[in-house]
Write a protein that holds these residues in place. Structure first.
Motif, PDB file in Angstrom:
ATOM      1  N   TRP A 194       1.020  -1.247  -0.109  1.00 56.44           N
ATOM      2  CA  TRP A 194       0.131  -0.052  -0.040  1.00 56.44           C
ATOM      3  C   TRP A 194       0.868   1.187  -0.056  1.00 56.44           C
ATOM      4  CZ3 TRP A 194      -1.321  -3.542   4.215  1.00 56.44           C
ATOM      5  CH2 TRP A 194      -2.285  -4.389   3.955  1.00 56.44           C
ATOM      6  N   ASP A 195       0.228   2.396  -0.218  1.00 56.19           N
ATOM      7  CA  ASP A 195       1.070   3.643  -0.032  1.00 56.19           C
ATOM      8  C   ASP A 195       1.514   3.795   1.275  1.00 56.19           C
ATOM      9  OD1 ASP A 195       0.467   4.154  -2.848  1.00 56.19           O
ATOM     10  OD2 ASP A 195      -1.407   5.436  -2.112  1.00 56.19           O
ATOM     11  N   ILE A 196       2.976   4.448   1.276  1.00 60.30           N
ATOM     12  CA  ILE A 196       3.680   4.603   2.785  1.00 60.30           C
ATOM     13  C   ILE A 196       2.902   5.810   2.987  1.00 60.30           C
ATOM     14  CG2 ILE A 196       5.583   4.738   3.662  1.00 60.30           C
ATOM     15  CD1 ILE A 196       6.925   2.520   2.164  1.00 60.30           C
ATOM     16  N   PRO A 197       2.454   6.117   4.243  1.00 60.40           N
ATOM     17  CA  PRO A 197       2.044   7.562   4.561  1.00 60.40           C
ATOM     18  C   PRO A 197       2.883   8.552   5.025  1.00 60.40           C
ATOM     19  CG  PRO A 197       1.263   5.757   6.183  1.00 60.40           C
ATOM     20  CD  PRO A 197       2.003   5.137   5.147  1.00 60.40           C
ATOM     21  N   LYS A 198       3.897   8.820   4.266  1.00 56.40           N
ATOM     22  CA  LYS A 198       5.190   9.693   4.574  1.00 56.40           C
ATOM     23  C   LYS A 198       4.833  11.043   5.508  1.00 56.40           C
ATOM     24  CE  LYS A 198       9.310  11.736   2.309  1.00 56.40           C
ATOM     25  NZ  LYS A 198       9.657  11.960   1.014  1.00 56.40           N
ATOM     26  N   ALA A 199       3.818  11.617   5.092  1.00 59.33           N
ATOM     27  CA  ALA A 199       3.451  12.810   5.864  1.00 59.33           C
ATOM     28  C   ALA A 199       3.151  12.316   7.499  1.00 59.33           C
ATOM     29  CB  ALA A 199       2.478  13.669   5.533  1.00 59.33           C
ATOM     30  N   ALA A 242       4.349   7.723  21.847  1.00 60.24           N
ATOM     31  CA  ALA A 242       3.031   8.306  22.670  1.00 60.24           C
ATOM     32  C   ALA A 242       2.207   9.120  21.950  1.00 60.24           C
ATOM     33  CB  ALA A 242       3.746   9.445  23.691  1.00 60.24           C
ATOM     34  N   ILE A 243       2.604   9.436  20.500  1.00 60.97           N
ATOM     35  CA  ILE A 243       1.541  10.071  19.592  1.00 60.97           C
ATOM     36  C   ILE A 243       1.334   9.201  18.544  1.00 60.97           C
ATOM     37  CG2 ILE A 243       2.613  12.383  20.429  1.00 60.97           C
ATOM     38  CD1 ILE A 243       3.972  12.591  17.584  1.00 60.97           C
ATOM     39  N   GLY A 244       1.721   8.267  18.026  1.00 58.49           N
ATOM     40  CA  GLY A 244       1.557   7.146  17.063  1.00 58.49           C
ATOM     41  C   GLY A 244       2.364   6.000  16.791  1.00 58.49           C
ATOM     42  N   HIS A 245       2.134   5.409  16.054  1.00 62.66           N
ATOM     43  CA  HIS A 245       2.746   4.071  15.880  1.00 62.66           C
ATOM     44  C   HIS A 245       3.214   3.607  14.262  1.00 62.66           C
ATOM     45  CE1 HIS A 245       1.273   3.567  19.900  1.00 62.66           C
ATOM     46  NE2 HIS A 245       0.435   2.739  19.432  1.00 62.66           N
ATOM     47  N   ILE A 246       4.331   3.137  14.227  1.00 65.94           N
ATOM     48  CA  ILE A 246       4.507   2.667  13.003  1.00 65.94           C
ATOM     49  C   ILE A 246       4.531   1.270  13.027  1.00 65.94           C
ATOM     50  CG2 ILE A 246       6.759   2.224  11.126  1.00 65.94           C
ATOM     51  CD1 ILE A 246       8.407   4.297  12.838  1.00 65.94           C
ATOM     52  N   ILE A 247       3.586   0.801  11.886  1.00 67.59           N
ATOM     53  CA  ILE A 247       3.248  -0.554  11.661  1.00 67.59           C
ATOM     54  C   ILE A 247       3.807  -1.332  10.300  1.00 67.59           C
ATOM     55  CG2 ILE A 247       1.558  -2.200  11.085  1.00 67.59           C
ATOM     56  CD1 ILE A 247      -0.670  -0.233  12.288  1.00 67.59           C
ATOM     57  N   ARG A 280      10.247  -8.014  -3.195  1.00 68.10           N
ATOM     58  CA  ARG A 280       8.902  -8.455  -3.847  1.00 68.10           C
ATOM     59  C   ARG A 280       8.127  -7.134  -3.771  1.00 68.10           C
ATOM     60  NH1 ARG A 280       7.535 -14.670  -3.154  1.00 68.10           N
ATOM     61  NH2 ARG A 280       9.769 -15.479  -3.857  1.00 68.10           N
ATOM     62  N   ARG A 281       8.107  -6.431  -2.392  1.00 69.58           N
ATOM     63  CA  ARG A 281       7.460  -5.174  -2.070  1.00 69.58           C
ATOM     64  C   ARG A 281       5.837  -5.623  -1.968  1.00 69.58           C
ATOM     65  NH1 ARG A 281       9.200  -0.185  -6.316  1.00 69.58           N
ATOM     66  NH2 ARG A 281      11.353  -0.598  -6.311  1.00 69.58           N
ATOM     67  N   PHE A 282       5.705  -6.816  -1.169  1.00 69.85           N
ATOM     68  CA  PHE A 282       4.380  -7.164  -0.865  1.00 69.85           C
ATOM     69  C   PHE A 282       4.322  -6.827   0.787  1.00 69.85           C
ATOM     70  CE2 PHE A 282       4.214 -10.723  -3.956  1.00 69.85           C
ATOM     71  CZ  PHE A 282       3.836  -9.995  -4.871  1.00 69.85           C
ATOM     72  N   GLY A 283       5.438  -6.258   1.247  1.00 65.32           N
ATOM     73  CA  GLY A 283       5.293  -5.680   2.816  1.00 65.32           C
ATOM     74  C   GLY A 283       4.490  -4.496   2.797  1.00 65.32           C
ATOM     75  N   ALA A 284       4.591  -3.975   4.065  1.00 66.37           N
ATOM     76  CA  ALA A 284       3.735  -2.630   4.460  1.00 66.37           C
ATOM     77  C   ALA A 284       4.474  -1.767   5.261  1.00 66.37           C
ATOM     78  CB  ALA A 284       2.456  -2.967   4.443  1.00 66.37           C
ATOM     79  N   VAL A 285       4.360  -0.455   5.162  1.00 61.67           N
ATOM     80  CA  VAL A 285       4.853   0.419   6.259  1.00 61.67           C
ATOM     81  C   VAL A 285       3.415   1.370   6.577  1.00 61.67           C
ATOM     82  CG1 VAL A 285       6.419   2.119   7.117  1.00 61.67           C
ATOM     83  CG2 VAL A 285       7.371   0.088   5.864  1.00 61.67           C
ATOM     84  N   LEU A 286       2.851   1.429   7.527  1.00 64.33           N
ATOM     85  CA  LEU A 286       1.695   1.970   7.676  1.00 64.33           C
ATOM     86  C   LEU A 286       1.889   2.783   9.257  1.00 64.33           C
ATOM     87  CD1 LEU A 286      -0.626  -1.096   7.052  1.00 64.33           C
ATOM     88  CD2 LEU A 286       0.043   0.949   5.572  1.00 64.33           C
ATOM     89  N   TYR A 287       0.817   3.835   9.230  1.00 63.32           N
ATOM     90  CA  TYR A 287       0.793   4.565  10.583  1.00 63.32           C
ATOM     91  C   TYR A 287      -0.699   4.364  11.323  1.00 63.32           C
ATOM     92  CZ  TYR A 287       0.346   8.793  13.284  1.00 63.32           C
ATOM     93  OH  TYR A 287      -0.085   9.830  14.192  1.00 63.32           O
ATOM     94  N   ALA A 288      -0.493   4.605  12.469  1.00 63.40           N
ATOM     95  CA  ALA A 288      -1.528   4.400  13.200  1.00 63.40           C
ATOM     96  C   ALA A 288      -1.557   5.742  14.558  1.00 63.40           C
ATOM     97  CB  ALA A 288      -1.796   2.886  14.142  1.00 63.40           C
ATOM     98  N   GLU A 298      -2.187   7.429  18.199  1.00 61.25           N
ATOM     99  CA  GLU A 298      -2.015   6.913  19.656  1.00 61.25           C
ATOM    100  C   GLU A 298      -2.606   5.999  20.039  1.00 61.25           C
ATOM    101  OE1 GLU A 298      -4.423  10.653  20.323  1.00 61.25           O
ATOM    102  OE2 GLU A 298      -2.680   9.970  18.666  1.00 61.25           O
ATOM    103  N   SER A 299      -4.119   5.663  19.513  1.00 64.83           N
ATOM    104  CA  SER A 299      -4.932   4.656  20.095  1.00 64.83           C
ATOM    105  C   SER A 299      -4.570   3.303  19.428  1.00 64.83           C
ATOM    106  CB  SER A 299      -6.357   4.926  19.222  1.00 64.83           C
ATOM    107  OG  SER A 299      -6.296   4.707  17.750  1.00 64.83           O
ATOM    108  N   GLY A 300      -3.692   3.147  18.303  1.00 60.24           N
ATOM    109  CA  GLY A 300      -3.171   2.011  17.747  1.00 60.24           C
ATOM    110  C   GLY A 300      -4.131   1.211  17.020  1.00 60.24           C
ATOM    111  N   GLU A 301      -5.162   1.860  16.725  1.00 62.74           N
ATOM    112  CA  GLU A 301      -6.111   1.160  15.902  1.00 62.74           C
ATOM    113  C   GLU A 301      -5.885   1.315  14.535  1.00 62.74           C
ATOM    114  OE1 GLU A 301     -10.074   2.748  17.128  1.00 62.74           O
ATOM    115  OE2 GLU A 301     -10.061   1.680  19.114  1.00 62.74           O
ATOM    116  N   HIS A 302      -6.040   0.189  13.526  1.00 63.28           N
ATOM    117  CA  HIS A 302      -5.958   0.490  11.988  1.00 63.28           C
ATOM    118  C   HIS A 302      -6.723  -0.741  11.622  1.00 63.28           C
ATOM    119  CE1 HIS A 302      -3.898   0.521   8.229  1.00 63.28           C
ATOM    120  NE2 HIS A 302      -3.450   1.823   8.622  1.00 63.28           N
TER     121      HIS A 302
END
Length: 270
Positions: free
Chosen positions: A35-40, A65-70, A109-117, A119-123
């Protein structure tokens, strides 16, 4: 494909170097993996202290404390903690820098993901996930309920993430062999007395794999670059045509859900 034990081994390796450290930079070299990596959004985490490194299913979570890297390793992804001066290799897509060290994601293979959540940790990638297999939430009552009305092959059911997360192809093969269940057995036909045994065996197989460092696959090695060693102990996976280690019968192979399944027709009768 890295399975739950491989991801857990990566978590343990990464934690030694990142936990409690401050993120000084995040470098995105590839705008999109699965998926698109949420750079901002990820840029917001620069300057934040890492409070924990956790895991949900096959997702690695770097918490602040303010967000997570998934991070998901996909089919061929791997993580290294290296000096930030280390030259880049082909397919090095993302760096998370802490001090003089870098957590570097390589994914051919670029089938992995780097995402953002936040502080709730929900995604949304977590929404339909079942219980973790090594927790009390995955128990005989839970699995019996999930199997009761399903005619699908038991192997497909225990690999279904809404039923239980992280029981990938390798460990499903192993657990069914050790429990004496044919992988094509309809889930609702698995003998009642076998359900607690299957749950216990899944837990044991995964825990053993984590303890021994993950399975040695061509696409996986630990964060320190050393391969895992559990592949040496596999009873059936990858051994089609070889003798069963218990009864010496020739191991059979079949495709179930497009995945290779290996079993012993004597030890796992239909």
């Amino acid at each position: 494909m890295p399975e739950l034990p491989e991801v857990e081994v990566s978590r343990l390796g990464v934690s030694q170097h990142l936990d409690g450290k401050t993120i000084s930079d995040i470098v995105i070299r590839t705008p999109k993996l699965r998926w698109d990596i949420p750079k901002a959004d990820l840029a917001k985490l620069i300057g934040q202290k890492i409070t924990a490194i956790s895991r949900r299913a096959k997702y690695l979570i770097i918490e602040t404390a303010i967000g997570h890297i998934i991070i998901h390793l996909g089919m061929s992804g791997s993580l290294r903690v290296i000096d930030k001066s280390t030259p880049l290799k082909k397919h090095d897509h993302v760096d998370v820098t802490v001090g003089d060290k870098v957590l570097r994601l390589n994914d051919p293979r670029r089938f992995g993901a780097v995402l953002y959540a936040d502080e709730s940790g929900e995604h949304q990638v977590f929404e339909k996930l079942g219980p973790e297999p090594l927790t009390d939430a995955f128990n005989a009552e839970h699995l019996a309920e999930k199997c009761a009305k399903r005619k699908a092959a038991i192997k497909l059911v225990i690999m279904d993430n809404p039923v239980v997360v992280g029981v990938g192809n390798i460990y499903a093969n192993e657990a069914l062999f050790l429990t004496g269940i044919h992988p094509l057995t309809p889930a609702n036909k698995v003998p009642t007395e076998k359900i607690p045994q299957l749950v216990s065996t899944i837990k044991d197989v995964l825990a053993a794999a984590i303890k021994q460092g993950g399975t040695t696959l061509k696409d996986f090695s630990q964060t320190d670059g050393k391969p895992g060693y559990f592949a040496q102990s596999l009873f059936v996976y990858g051994r089609e045509g070889e003798p069963c280690l218990r009864c010496k019968s020739e191991l059979q192979g079949v495709k179930i859900g497009q995945r290779a399944s290996v079993f012993c027709s004597q030890c796992q009768p239909e």
